[in-house]
Design a protein around this motif. Structure first.
Motif, PDB file in Angstrom:
ATOM      1  N   UNK A 127       7.440  -3.665 -12.219  1.00  0.00           N
ATOM      2  CA  UNK A 127       7.426  -2.917 -10.965  1.00  0.00           C
ATOM      3  C   UNK A 127       6.691  -1.585 -11.086  1.00  0.00           C
TER       4      UNK A 127
ATOM      5  N   UNK B  44       3.522   0.348 -12.013  1.00  0.00           N
ATOM      6  CA  UNK B  44       2.152  -0.183 -11.989  1.00  0.00           C
ATOM      7  C   UNK B  44       1.164   0.636 -12.804  1.00  0.00           C
TER       8      UNK B  44
ATOM      9  N   UNK C  15       0.600   5.559  -9.622  1.00  0.00           N
ATOM     10  CA  UNK C  15       1.132   4.199  -9.479  1.00  0.00           C
ATOM     11  C   UNK C  15       2.228   3.911 -10.499  1.00  0.00           C
TER      12      UNK C  15
ATOM     13  N   UNK D 110      11.596   1.448 -10.697  1.00  0.00           N
ATOM     14  CA  UNK D 110      11.815   0.888  -9.358  1.00  0.00           C
ATOM     15  C   UNK D 110      12.877  -0.210  -9.409  1.00  0.00           C
TER      16      UNK D 110
ATOM     17  N   UNK E   7      13.774   3.160  -0.066  1.00  0.00           N
ATOM     18  CA  UNK E   7      13.287   1.779   0.095  1.00  0.00           C
ATOM     19  C   UNK E   7      13.525   1.283   1.522  1.00  0.00           C
TER      20      UNK E   7
ATOM     21  N   UNK F 158       0.275  -2.932  -1.010  1.00  0.00           N
ATOM     22  CA  UNK F 158       1.583  -2.750  -1.633  1.00  0.00           C
ATOM     23  C   UNK F 158       1.569  -2.302  -3.071  1.00  0.00           C
ATOM     24  N   UNK F 159       0.398  -2.307  -3.693  1.00  0.00           N
ATOM     25  CA  UNK F 159       0.334  -2.068  -5.136  1.00  0.00           C
ATOM     26  C   UNK F 159       0.832  -0.679  -5.529  1.00  0.00           C
ATOM     27  N   UNK F 160       0.459   0.346  -4.743  1.00  0.00           N
ATOM     28  CA  UNK F 160       0.814   1.719  -5.117  1.00  0.00           C
ATOM     29  C   UNK F 160       2.222   2.093  -4.664  1.00  0.00           C
TER      30      UNK F 160
ATOM     31  N   UNK G 117       5.385   1.207  -5.122  1.00  0.00           N
ATOM     32  CA  UNK G 117       6.553   1.489  -5.975  1.00  0.00           C
ATOM     33  C   UNK G 117       6.445   2.895  -6.557  1.00  0.00           C
TER      34      UNK G 117
ATOM     35  N   UNK H  11       7.300   5.320  -3.798  1.00  0.00           N
ATOM     36  CA  UNK H  11       8.749   5.341  -3.548  1.00  0.00           C
ATOM     37  C   UNK H  11       9.470   6.155  -4.622  1.00  0.00           C
TER      38      UNK H  11
ATOM     39  N   UNK I 147       7.930  -5.947  -2.163  1.00  0.00           N
ATOM     40  CA  UNK I 147       7.040  -4.833  -2.503  1.00  0.00           C
ATOM     41  C   UNK I 147       7.852  -3.600  -2.873  1.00  0.00           C
ATOM     42  N   UNK I 148       8.843  -3.265  -2.045  1.00  0.00           N
ATOM     43  CA  UNK I 148       9.562  -2.008  -2.307  1.00  0.00           C
ATOM     44  C   UNK I 148      10.555  -2.117  -3.462  1.00  0.00           C
TER      45      UNK I 148
ATOM     46  N   UNK J 159       9.594  -3.783  -6.247  1.00  0.00           N
ATOM     47  CA  UNK J 159       8.766  -3.920  -7.450  1.00  0.00           C
ATOM     48  C   UNK J 159       8.746  -5.304  -8.069  1.00  0.00           C
TER      49      UNK J 159
ATOM     50  N   UNK K 242       1.820  -9.325  -8.158  1.00  0.00           N
ATOM     51  CA  UNK K 242       0.394  -9.184  -8.435  1.00  0.00           C
ATOM     52  C   UNK K 242       0.010  -9.910  -9.719  1.00  0.00           C
TER      53      UNK K 242
ATOM     54  N   UNK L 223      -0.956 -12.091  -4.622  1.00  0.00           N
ATOM     55  CA  UNK L 223      -1.169 -10.950  -3.746  1.00  0.00           C
ATOM     56  C   UNK L 223      -2.118  -9.992  -4.465  1.00  0.00           C
TER      57      UNK L 223
ATOM     58  N   UNK M 228      -3.878  -6.325  -5.147  1.00  0.00           N
ATOM     59  CA  UNK M 228      -3.723  -4.885  -4.979  1.00  0.00           C
ATOM     60  C   UNK M 228      -5.015  -4.286  -4.448  1.00  0.00           C
TER      61      UNK M 228
END
Lengths: 152, 752
Positions: free
Chosen positions: A35, A37, A47, A75, A87, A99-101, A103, A106, B209-210, B212, B216, B426, B428
């Motif tokens: 989670x 990144x 990230x 995360x 969240x 959505x990649x960045x 986490x 958040x 997504x939220x 984690x 990807x 998915x 990034x």
């Protein structure tokens, strides 16, 4: 290689890695917690943001040897099911695009609200400025941080 | 009609679902959230998916699954495409299970993300699929109940026959329905009666997504997987000569170091097989950090490349390409473009007699615009998982067009297409870059060589210095005015490295009696590729700045001036093949004028700029409001008007437009990838400036034109006109017309 006893999301975890290994890669590849990144590796994109004793840090520039007894939160440990107010606010505002960045965003927001439950716009901007989002979701990120602050 | 019956434990079901979807299976979140856990328990013993068309699967327990066919890179097709199916199928959106589909162009269509085409190309097929499946269920019920099919109705996943009082779930009839032929030409819903489409639905992957979850490709992990990285030449125009890996091989966790060729000599590249460096120096090890460290111990000799001649097969059209040798620099790029712009160019369109009109003009206005290479900077760097054996290949990766890369893999791996499985993760971000297949092919070749499952990882530096950039562009615009300040001729001559940006049949073509469009190109060994609205992302900066300056010279309001031109193009169009719809173009201008309070006194404190553009079948206009903050221009507000036809998912569409505006401001203000002696001068975010939260506007108000036109594109169209509107607002704010991007650099390098 050296053995490190880490406290991650409230649990003790042992890893045997090179002392210079950034916590980012320890989490992702040794503890199977992807989670957090990888975005830049040079602490410029956010990230990889985690909490160290509750404070937001960029794990890509944090050697595992420097963690010591400090508690790591990722995360995966922020909540089990997405129930943390930040969240929930992210879902309420449907912030994500790729959505990649998110986490990392958040985790940065959660650390901000822990120490500053009612941040001003300027404080949100200052805290969140280290996290890049190429999709450009910044307006919703800001709105979500404000919503989360109200929920707290 | 395929019927899939499998029996296995829930545990194996979960695992196989994860594999099949590349970790994209989302069903269990949804199911548990809506208290359908009793229905999952049915899966413990037997799972029977009855397939109705390639997109829909229904169990006897009435679990309804819709497959998203198209790769997801943040445009939210995981949500919007299944919404279209659900609408015609007549099911409750909140109860549907959404899953990423497999790569199967026969069953699931083109499966290509790009050109703002996802919704546009799937709109009709997915409506047809939903309607056909609903019809099959009705047919099955009518046969079972022995009642006329016309009397059978549906509502929210249930089937009814009013006269007899009979009813059942879709699941009750799914098995029988799946044995029926798929009907063609089933009547579709009236768009006025939509319940799912046109209503905002949350991103179906939001929770994953939220929290984690591993969505990807870079998150992909499996037993025995090795990590590979490629050391590519430090400069464009260089290639691998020799290497000594002895020190690298002594590093912990390192398994192998070798070189291999991406394409063998004479390999005919398909259109998206672009590769920047052909001789790959590969380091393989256990973990990313170990491989990153070991790379530093490589001793490598690089040598200059020679000129390369190759043939590209652009979807059947053969194209000879010459890649020059040499170490190129941005400075010489600009001077070469300047010199080349003075030479004759290829005529792309000509109306009337522009030469005479310019000769007779009372005033000629001429301006030249430039823009640098841009890096895509997807937040997830390029990467791909591959497991290739002599018998088959499995690729798990972020790719916009698996159907384009599969034939290449087939040739290179010498495997038939049906032995190559590509799982779409998915992404990034993509922005065009992930339509190119180099990293997929590289991963496959590396796995084949080391005979193990491998994940190829690009570092951020690898990613940013690899090429496939947005091309460098320039264009010179000329306008001829008569003594009464009427526009009598318009000329655009555009060029680029290595391609020109001109879309000759776009506005203002059709609105001016005498019109000339020309293009020229300069070759380079720096590779380029599609970047969110190719060509358009420059044209809308240059042309829309020029029109603004023209309106000023003519003493006209910039919006009224554009509307006058459009009126002319509507009433008495010049030439043929004008490829825009005048009313829709004018429509977004009028809407943005109204919503932004254009010329209203209360907005006087803002430096306002407007721009509009048409691309990818949609229309976008923005009004950008700039203020001074800390002595620097800051875009505080933006008003956007968009006509993309029917909007599938309004809130998500708004998000995408807001994102395009932020992305546009960032690239217009800061974006630049420059070179010195072949070396990219920016290799990470410490040197490549990306827009950050503090620089994003406080407000972006998005308005969609409401109509019932079949949906057109949305990912790209809002992006290009941001550049023009920003340039025009910057002029109002600083008093300086800016011709060279990035604008903030131009502004700060040439202070007033």
């Amino acid at each position: 290689m050296a053995v490190y006893n880490l406290k991650v999301n409230g649990k003790s975890r042992q890893v045997d890695v090179d002392p210079t290994t950034p916590v980012l890669w320890v989490l992702r590849e040794h503890l199977n917690m992807p989670g957090t990144k990888y975005g830049c590796g040079v602490s410029m994109c956010g990230a990889c943001t985690i909490h160290l004793n509750g404070n937001a840090v960029h794990s890509c520039q944090l050697p595992v040897s420097s963690v010591g007894s400090r508690e790591i939160t990722t995360i995966e440990g922020l909540s089990e099911n997405g129930s943390h107010p930040v969240q929930k606010a992210w879902l309420e505002h449907d912030v994500a695009q790729c959505g990649y960045c998110q986490t990392g965003q958040i985790m940065t927001a959660a650390a901000l609200l822990r120490t500053n439950p009612n941040p001003t716009d300027a404080q949100i901007e200052a805290a969140m400025n280290g996290n890049i989002c190429r999709c450009g979701t910044y307006l919703r990120i800001k709105d979500a941080v404000k919503s989360a602050a109200k929920q707290k | 009609m395929e019927k899939i019956k499998t029996t296995h434990s829930r545990r194996s079901f979960l695992r196989s679902s994860m594999l099949a979807g590349g970790g994209l299976m989302i069903s269990f979140n949804w199911l548990s959230e809506f208290n359908l856990s009793d229905k999952i328990s049915g899966l413990d013993t037997a799972e029977q998916w009855n397939e109705l068309t390639g997109y829909i699967k229904i169990t006897p327990e009435n679990v309804i699954k819709i497959l998203n066919p198209n790769p997801e890179f943040g445009q939210n097709v995981m949500t919007s495409l299944p919404m279209i199916v659900a609408e015609e199928l007549d099911v409750e959106w909140q109860k549907v299970v959404i899953e990423m589909g497999p790569h199967d162009n026969v069953k699931l269509g083109p499966q290509f993300t790009g050109g703002s085409n996802s919704v546009r190309m799937y709109w009709k097929p997915l409506r047809d699929a939903g309607a056909a499946a609903r019809h099959m269920l009705i047919d099955a019920a009518a046969q079972t109940w022995n009642v006329p099919i016309e009397e059978v109705t549906t509502k929210a996943g249930m089937i009814y026959h009013e006269k007899t009082g009979k009813s059942g779930t879709y699941g009750d009839f799914a098995s029988k329905a799946s044995g029926l032929a798929i009907p063609k030409g089933v009547k579709l819903k009236d768009v006025q009666n939509f319940k799912v489409v046109r209503n905002s639905q949350k991103n179906v992957e939001g929770l994953k997504i939220v929290t984690g979850k591993p969505l990807f490709s870079l998150d992909h992990n499996q037993e025995g997987m090795l990590i590979a990285m490629i050391e590519h030449p430090p400069a464009f125009g260089m290639k691998l000569k020799s290497f000594d890996a002895s020190q690298t091989l002594k590093m912990p966790g390192i398994k192998d170091v070798f070189s291999l060729k991406l394409y063998e000599d004479g390999f005919e590249q398909a259109g998206f097989d672009t590769r920047t460096f052909n001789d790959l120096l590969v380091v393989v090890g256990n973990t990313t950090w170990e491989v990153m460290n070991a790379r530093k111990k490589l001793s490598v000799q690089w040598e200059p490349t020679t000129e390369i001649k190759e043939t590209k097969n652009m979807f059947g059209r053969k194209q000879d390409v010459v890649i020059p040798a040499g170490l190129e620099s941005s400075q010489s790029h600009y001077s070469k473009m300047q010199a080349r712009a003075k030479e004759p160019a290829t005529q792309l369109r000509k109306d009337g007699d522009p030469e005479t009109a310019f000769k007779n003009a009372a005033q000629v206005i001429e301006r030249t615009y430039t823009a640098p290479f841009l890096a895509h900077n997807c937040m997830e760097p390029m990467n791909c998982f591959a497991h290739v054996t002599d018998e088959k290949a499995l690729l798990v990766g972020p790719h916009q067009a698996p159907g384009w890369i599969e034939p290449t893999l087939s040739k290179i791996l010498n495997l038939p297409a049906d032995k190559i499985e590509i799982q779409m993760t998915r992404m990034g971000g993509g922005f065009g870059l992930r339509a190119y297949g180099h990293y997929v092919t590289e991963a496959a070749l590396i796995s084949k060589k080391v005979k193990a499952p491998v994940k190829l990882v690009y570092s951020r530096e690898d990613d940013m210095t690899y090429g496939i950039y947005r091309p460098m562009y320039t264009a010179t615009y000329r306008a001829a005015l008569d003594a009464n300040k009427n526009l009598i001729a318009f000329h655009v001559k555009g060029g680029g490295i290595p391609e020109h940006p001109v879309h000759a049949n776009r506005f203002p073509a059709g609105a001016v009696d005498n019109y000339l469009a020309e293009g020229w190109e300069l070759s380079s060994n720096i590779t380029v590729g599609a970047f969110r609205a190719p060509g358009s992302n420059f044209n809308a900066a240059a042309e829309q700045s020029f029109l603004d300056e023209l309106a000023e010279a003519m003493g006209k309001d910039p919006i009224e001036f554009r509307l006058e031109l459009l009126k002319r193009a509507k009433e008495n169009p010049v030439g043929k093949n004008n490829d825009y719809d005048v009313d829709r173009y004018a429509g977004v201008l009028k809407l943005v004028k109204e919503k932004s309070g254009w010329n209203k006194p209360e907005n006087k404190k803002y430096s306002r700029g407007v721009a509009a553009y048409f691309c990818h079948n949609s229309y976008a206009a923005h009004v950008v409001d700039i203020v001074k903050r800390d002595d620097q221009p800051y875009v505080e507000r933006v008003f956007s008007a968009i006509d993309c036809g029917i909007v599938i998912n309004p809130d998500a569409a708004t998000n995408m437009v807001q994102g395009a505006v932020v992305d546009g401001i960032g690239n217009a203000f800061y974006g630049r990838l420059s070179h010195k002696e072949g070396v990219a001068e920016q290799n990470n975010f410490n040197r490549y400036r990306m827009i950050r939260l503090r620089e994003a506007p406080k407000k972006i108000e998005v308005h969609f034109v409401e109509n019932d036109i079949d949906p057109t594109g949305l990912g790209e169209p809002p992006f290009p006109p941001v550049f023009g509107a920003v340039a025009n607002a910057l002029y109002k704010n600083t008093g300086k017309r800016l011709y060279d991007q990035p604008y903030l650099e131009a502004l700060n390098n040439n202070p007033a």
